[in-house]
Design a protein around this motif. Structure first.
Motif, mmCIF file in Angstrom:
data_model
loop_
_atom_site.group_PDB
_atom_site.id
_atom_site.type_symbol
_atom_site.label_atom_id
_atom_site.label_comp_id
_atom_site.label_asym_id
_atom_site.label_seq_id
_atom_site.Cartn_x
_atom_site.Cartn_y
_atom_site.Cartn_z
ATOM 1 N N TYR A 148 19.853 19.323 -20.933
ATOM 2 C CA TYR A 148 20.580 20.539 -20.852
ATOM 3 C C TYR A 148 20.262 21.761 -20.255
ATOM 4 C CZ TYR A 148 22.675 24.314 -23.791
ATOM 5 O OH TYR A 148 23.330 25.577 -24.199
ATOM 6 N N ASN A 149 18.800 21.845 -19.786
ATOM 7 C CA ASN A 149 18.674 22.794 -18.960
ATOM 8 C C ASN A 149 18.949 22.849 -17.329
ATOM 9 O OD1 ASN A 149 16.853 23.392 -21.395
ATOM 10 N ND2 ASN A 149 16.549 25.330 -20.041
ATOM 11 N N ALA A 150 19.148 21.413 -17.078
ATOM 12 C CA ALA A 150 19.589 21.080 -15.555
ATOM 13 C C ALA A 150 20.984 21.824 -15.542
ATOM 14 C CB ALA A 150 19.671 19.696 -15.567
ATOM 15 N N VAL A 151 21.816 21.719 -16.640
ATOM 16 C CA VAL A 151 23.100 21.902 -16.445
ATOM 17 C C VAL A 151 23.412 23.557 -16.685
ATOM 18 C CG1 VAL A 151 25.366 22.297 -18.024
ATOM 19 C CG2 VAL A 151 24.139 20.014 -17.749
ATOM 20 N N THR A 152 22.558 24.212 -17.395
ATOM 21 C CA THR A 152 22.465 25.573 -17.630
ATOM 22 C C THR A 152 21.861 26.373 -16.612
ATOM 23 O OG1 THR A 152 20.506 25.670 -18.929
ATOM 24 C CG2 THR A 152 22.388 25.389 -20.099
ATOM 25 N N SER A 153 20.956 25.729 -15.798
ATOM 26 C CA SER A 153 20.542 26.266 -14.587
ATOM 27 C C SER A 153 21.337 26.155 -13.376
ATOM 28 C CB SER A 153 19.074 25.787 -14.324
ATOM 29 O OG SER A 153 18.918 24.472 -14.164
ATOM 30 N N LYS A 154 21.922 24.832 -13.226
ATOM 31 C CA LYS A 154 22.708 24.862 -12.078
ATOM 32 C C LYS A 154 24.217 24.733 -12.020
ATOM 33 C CE LYS A 154 18.838 23.555 -9.771
ATOM 34 N NZ LYS A 154 18.377 24.154 -8.905
ATOM 35 N N TYR A 155 24.552 25.262 -13.421
ATOM 36 C CA TYR A 155 26.082 24.888 -13.435
ATOM 37 C C TYR A 155 26.914 26.215 -12.711
ATOM 38 C CZ TYR A 155 30.745 25.158 -15.402
ATOM 39 O OH TYR A 155 32.105 25.086 -15.532
ATOM 40 N N SER A 156 26.223 27.370 -12.489
ATOM 41 C CA SER A 156 26.653 28.347 -11.621
ATOM 42 C C SER A 156 27.058 28.049 -10.344
ATOM 43 C CB SER A 156 26.009 29.422 -11.780
ATOM 44 O OG SER A 156 24.689 29.355 -11.041
ATOM 45 N N HIS B 219 27.713 16.381 -7.438
ATOM 46 C CA HIS B 219 28.571 15.888 -8.445
ATOM 47 C C HIS B 219 27.530 14.993 -9.450
ATOM 48 C CE1 HIS B 219 31.879 16.158 -5.527
ATOM 49 N NE2 HIS B 219 32.732 16.209 -6.904
ATOM 50 N N VAL B 220 26.066 15.063 -9.047
ATOM 51 C CA VAL B 220 25.431 14.170 -9.833
ATOM 52 C C VAL B 220 24.529 14.894 -11.057
ATOM 53 C CG1 VAL B 220 24.436 12.960 -7.742
ATOM 54 C CG2 VAL B 220 23.136 14.927 -8.709
ATOM 55 N N LEU B 221 25.022 16.060 -11.108
ATOM 56 C CA LEU B 221 24.423 17.021 -12.147
ATOM 57 C C LEU B 221 24.775 16.592 -13.585
ATOM 58 C CD1 LEU B 221 23.050 19.657 -12.890
ATOM 59 C CD2 LEU B 221 25.330 20.849 -12.874
ATOM 60 N N PHE B 222 25.992 16.465 -13.871
ATOM 61 C CA PHE B 222 26.336 16.130 -15.349
ATOM 62 C C PHE B 222 26.076 14.458 -15.564
ATOM 63 C CE2 PHE B 222 29.024 19.744 -15.079
ATOM 64 C CZ PHE B 222 28.960 20.483 -16.263
ATOM 65 N N PRO B 223 26.079 13.602 -14.802
ATOM 66 C CA PRO B 223 25.452 12.353 -14.935
ATOM 67 C C PRO B 223 24.139 12.546 -14.998
ATOM 68 C CG PRO B 223 26.996 12.119 -13.189
ATOM 69 C CD PRO B 223 26.912 13.598 -13.642
ATOM 70 N N TYR B 224 23.498 12.960 -14.330
ATOM 71 C CA TYR B 224 21.915 13.395 -14.592
ATOM 72 C C TYR B 224 21.706 13.873 -15.784
ATOM 73 C CZ TYR B 224 17.465 16.019 -13.871
ATOM 74 O OH TYR B 224 16.303 16.546 -14.247
ATOM 75 N N ALA B 225 22.249 14.735 -16.409
ATOM 76 C CA ALA B 225 22.240 15.475 -17.968
ATOM 77 C C ALA B 225 22.257 14.283 -18.718
ATOM 78 C CB ALA B 225 22.897 16.573 -17.935
ATOM 79 N N ALA B 226 23.618 13.725 -18.761
ATOM 80 C CA ALA B 226 24.092 12.604 -19.683
ATOM 81 C C ALA B 226 22.892 11.401 -19.790
ATOM 82 C CB ALA B 226 25.391 12.031 -19.240
ATOM 83 N N VAL B 227 22.443 11.140 -18.726
ATOM 84 C CA VAL B 227 21.181 10.185 -18.791
ATOM 85 C C VAL B 227 20.214 10.625 -19.362
ATOM 86 C CG1 VAL B 227 19.475 8.930 -17.116
ATOM 87 C CG2 VAL B 227 21.867 9.111 -16.562
ATOM 88 N N PHE B 228 19.539 11.598 -19.431
ATOM 89 C CA PHE B 228 18.605 12.282 -20.040
ATOM 90 C C PHE B 228 18.861 12.400 -21.535
ATOM 91 C CE2 PHE B 228 16.735 13.417 -15.707
ATOM 92 C CZ PHE B 228 15.428 12.906 -16.041
ATOM 93 N N THR B 229 19.831 12.669 -21.646
ATOM 94 C CA THR B 229 20.133 12.772 -23.299
ATOM 95 C C THR B 229 20.465 11.574 -23.990
ATOM 96 O OG1 THR B 229 22.774 13.494 -22.671
ATOM 97 C CG2 THR B 229 21.209 15.306 -22.930
ATOM 98 N N THR B 230 21.052 10.573 -23.084
ATOM 99 C CA THR B 230 21.097 9.280 -23.622
ATOM 100 C C THR B 230 19.651 8.710 -24.064
ATOM 101 O OG1 THR B 230 23.039 8.907 -22.615
ATOM 102 C CG2 THR B 230 21.943 6.896 -23.235
ATOM 103 N N LEU B 231 18.615 8.881 -23.291
ATOM 104 C CA LEU B 231 17.473 8.298 -23.211
ATOM 105 C C LEU B 231 16.871 9.152 -24.685
ATOM 106 C CD1 LEU B 231 15.949 8.351 -19.787
ATOM 107 C CD2 LEU B 231 16.658 6.443 -21.229
ATOM 108 N N ALA B 232 17.035 10.256 -24.700
ATOM 109 C CA ALA B 232 16.736 11.067 -25.856
ATOM 110 C C ALA B 232 17.052 10.349 -27.019
ATOM 111 C CB ALA B 232 16.929 12.488 -25.790
ATOM 112 N N PHE B 233 18.440 9.892 -27.201
ATOM 113 C CA PHE B 233 19.044 9.388 -28.490
ATOM 114 C C PHE B 233 18.018 8.104 -28.781
ATOM 115 C CE2 PHE B 233 21.625 6.082 -30.446
ATOM 116 C CZ PHE B 233 22.302 6.738 -31.455
#
Length: 452
Positions: free
Chosen positions: A136-144, A275-289
Motif C-alpha cells: 500500500y505505501n509503495a503506491v501512496t508514495s510513488k503514485y504522484s 510500470h512495475v509499481l502496481f504489480p509490485y504492490a499486488a504481489v505483496f498484498t497477495t503474500l499478505a493474504f
C-alpha cells in the motif's frame, strides 16, 4: 517525539476497551487521525502553503498554530481521561461477560507467556502487516510520479478519493468485524486491495479516469478494513501488562515497512520501468493474504457463539472477484487501441532531457538533447495574453525564472526578458519547439490553465 507519545496513546485504547469492541474503537482512532490530517490540510489552505508566491514563506505562524492545537489536545486529554478508573471498570465488565478470569482483573499489570500457537500467530500477523504496508505505501508514495509519467493525469484527486473512501468505511468496518470476526474482515480487505492494484496494473493513459478513481476508492475501503482490525488482533494476544509492548511490535513492523518500501519500489522502478509499481504492490498484498491464513489467534472472543457460517463475507468476496474479472476485461480492451501502438516503443523525457543546472527543464537545449538521445518528450504549455503558447510548467515564473509574474499576463515579446534558472536560456514558445521534433520523435503536449 512522535514515538514517545504515539505508542502509549494508542495503547491506552485496549487498556480501557473490552476486547470484542477494540475493532470499533480502533476505527474511531483512525477516523480521528484522518480528521487531524484534514485539519492540517485546511490550515495549509488558510496559510496558502502550496501557493507559488509563498515558496519562500516563513512557517513560524503555521507551525505555531499546529503546536497550539497539540497543546490544547494535551490539556483536554489530561483533564478528561481517567485511565486507572476506566481500566478497572473495563476489567470488571470483562469478568462479568466471561471474557477474562477474575485473577486477570485482580492484577491487570501481570504478564503471561504465549503458547507456541499464539507465538506463531503473532509472527504471521506481524509479517502480514509488513507485507500489506509494503504494497500500500509503495503506491501512496510513488503514485504522484507514476500518474505524471505513465497516466499523464493529476494525482491529487485520486489520492483524496482513496482517503475519503477509507474515512467513510472506518466505522462500518468496525461494526462488521464485531459480527464476523477480525480475520475474515481483514482477508476481505486484502482481496479488495489486491484486486484494486491488479486492475490498476493494466490501466494506461488512454483508460478512463473514473476507472482509476474507482480502483483507489476500492483500495481505500480495503485499507480501512485491514487497518482497523490489524492492531486489535496484535494486542488481543497481550495481557494487561504487555499491551504497550505489543503496541510497539505493531508500530515497529508497520513503520519499518513504510521506510523500506519507497526505497525498494523506487529501485525496481528505476531498473525495470515505472510500470512495475502496481504489480509490485499486488504481489505483496497477495503474500499478505496467505500469511493471514496462517493466523489462528487474535480474533475477539464473542459474547455469543455463532453456530452458523456467516455467508456474507463469502458473497462479498465472490462479488469482488467477478468485479475484478469484468474490470480486467475492460482494461484489456482499453489497451488494444491501435493508435497508441506507435508511441509504446518510445521512452519520453519529462520536460525535455534536462541536466540541471547546466540544461534547465523545458528549454530548447533540453528538447534537442532528448531527440539526440532517441527520446520523445513531454512538455506543458500556457496560453499567454497575446495568443502564443509558452512552454513552461508553472503558472508563475518564480521557481524557474525567479520573478513572481503570471505567465498568462505576458506576451511573447515580454518572455524574451526572462532567463531559465540563472542560465542564458529563455522560456521557449511552442512554435520554437515543434520543429525540433518534426519527423524525428513524438511530443506529448499538456495544456495548462491557471484561470480556466
Amino acid at each position: 517525539a512522535m514515538a514517545t507519545f504515539r505508542s502509549p496513546a494508542v495503547a491506552l485504547m485496549p487498556d480501557v476497551t473490552l476486547k470484542p469492541l477494540r475493532s470499533k474503537a480502533n476505527a474511531i482512532i483512525n477516523l480521528m487521525g484522518s480528521a487531524g490530517g484534514i485539519l492540517v490540510l485546511a490550515l495549509g489552505m488558510v496559510f496558502a502553503t502550496s501557493a507559488v508566491r509563498n515558496s519562500l514563506m516563513s512557517y513560524i505562524g503555521y507551525f505555531g498554530v499546529i503546536a497550539a492545537l497539540m497543546l490544547a489536545a494535551l490539556v483536554i486529554f489530561l483533564l478528561t481521561v481517567r485511565e486507572q478508573e476506566w481500566s478497572a471498570e473495563m476489567q470488571q465488565q470483562a469478568v462479568a461477560a466471561g471474557l477474562e478470569e477474575q485473577s486477570e482483573a485482580d492484577d491487570p499489570t501481570a504478564s503471561r507467556k504465549l503458547s507456541a500457537d499464539e507465538v506463531k500467530s503473532l509472527i504471521f500477523i506481524l509479517l502480514s502487516i509488513v507485507l500489506w504496508f509494503f504494497g500500500y505505501n509503495a503506491v501512496t508514495s510513488k503514485y504522484s510520479v507514476y500518474a505524471s509519467n505513465i497516466l499523464h493525469k493529476d494525482y491529487n484527486l485520486t489520492l483524496i478519493i482513496a482517503q475519503a473512501a477509507a474515512i467513510v468505511a472506518y466505522l462500518l468496518v468496525g461494526f462488521i468485524a464485531s459480527k464476523v470476526g477480525r480475520k475474515k474482515t481483514i482477508l476481505a480487505g486484502v482481496v479488495m486491495l489486491t484486486g484494486a492494484f491488479t486492475v490498476a496494473s493494466f490501466l494506461n493513459a488512454d483508460s478512463p479516469t473514473m476507472l482509476m478513481n474507482a480502483m483507489f476508492a476500492l483500495a481505500g475501503i480495503g485499507w480501512a478494513t485491514i487497518n482497523v482490525n490489524s492492531f486489535p488482533m496484535v494486542v488481543e494476544l497481550a495481557s494487561g501488562g504487555d499491551v504497550g509492548k505489543y503496541t510497539g511490535f505493531y508500530y515497529t513492523a508497520s513503520m519499518a515497512a513504510q521506510v523500506a518500501t519507497p526505497m525498494l519500489s523506487g529501485l525496481l522502478m528505476d531498473q525495470f520501468g515505472m510500470h512495475v509499481l502496481f504489480p509490485y504492490a499486488a504481489v505483496f498484498t497477495t503474500l499478505a493474504f496467505f500469511t493471514m491464513l496462517m493466523v489462528k489467534h487474535g480474533d475477539s472472543k464473542f459474547w455469543k457463539i455463532w453456530r452458523r457460517i456467516d455467508m456474507t463475507v463469502v458473497y462479498i468476496l465472490l462479488g469482488l472477484l467477478v468485479l475484478v474479472c469484468l474490470l480486467y476485461a475492460l482494461c484489456l480492451r482499453c489497451r488494444r487501441r491501435k493508435d497508441w501502438e506507435r508511441f509504446r516503443k518510445w521512452r519520453f523525457a519529462h520536460r525535455g532531457f534536462h541536466d540541471k543546472p547546466r540544461i534547465p527543464e523545458n528549454s530548447i537545449p533540453a528538447f534537442r538533447r532528448a531527440v539526440q538521445c532517441g527520446f520523445g518528450a513531454e512538455l506543458d504549455v500556457h496560453l499567454m495574453k497575446d495568443g502564443h503558447l509558452a512552454v513552461i510548467h508553472d503558472a508563475s515564473l518564480l521557481r524557474t525564472a525567479g520573478v513572481d509574474v503570471q505567465i498568462e499576463d505576458l506576451t511573447a515579446e515580454d518572455l524574451k526578458n526572462y532567463r531559465l534558472e540563472g542560465t542564458e536560456h529563455h522560456i521557449p514558445l511552442l512554435e520554437e519547439v515543434l520543429p525540433i521534433f518534426a519527423g524525428k520523435a513524438p511530443l506529448v503536449v499538456e495544456l495548462k490553465a491557471e484561470r480556466g
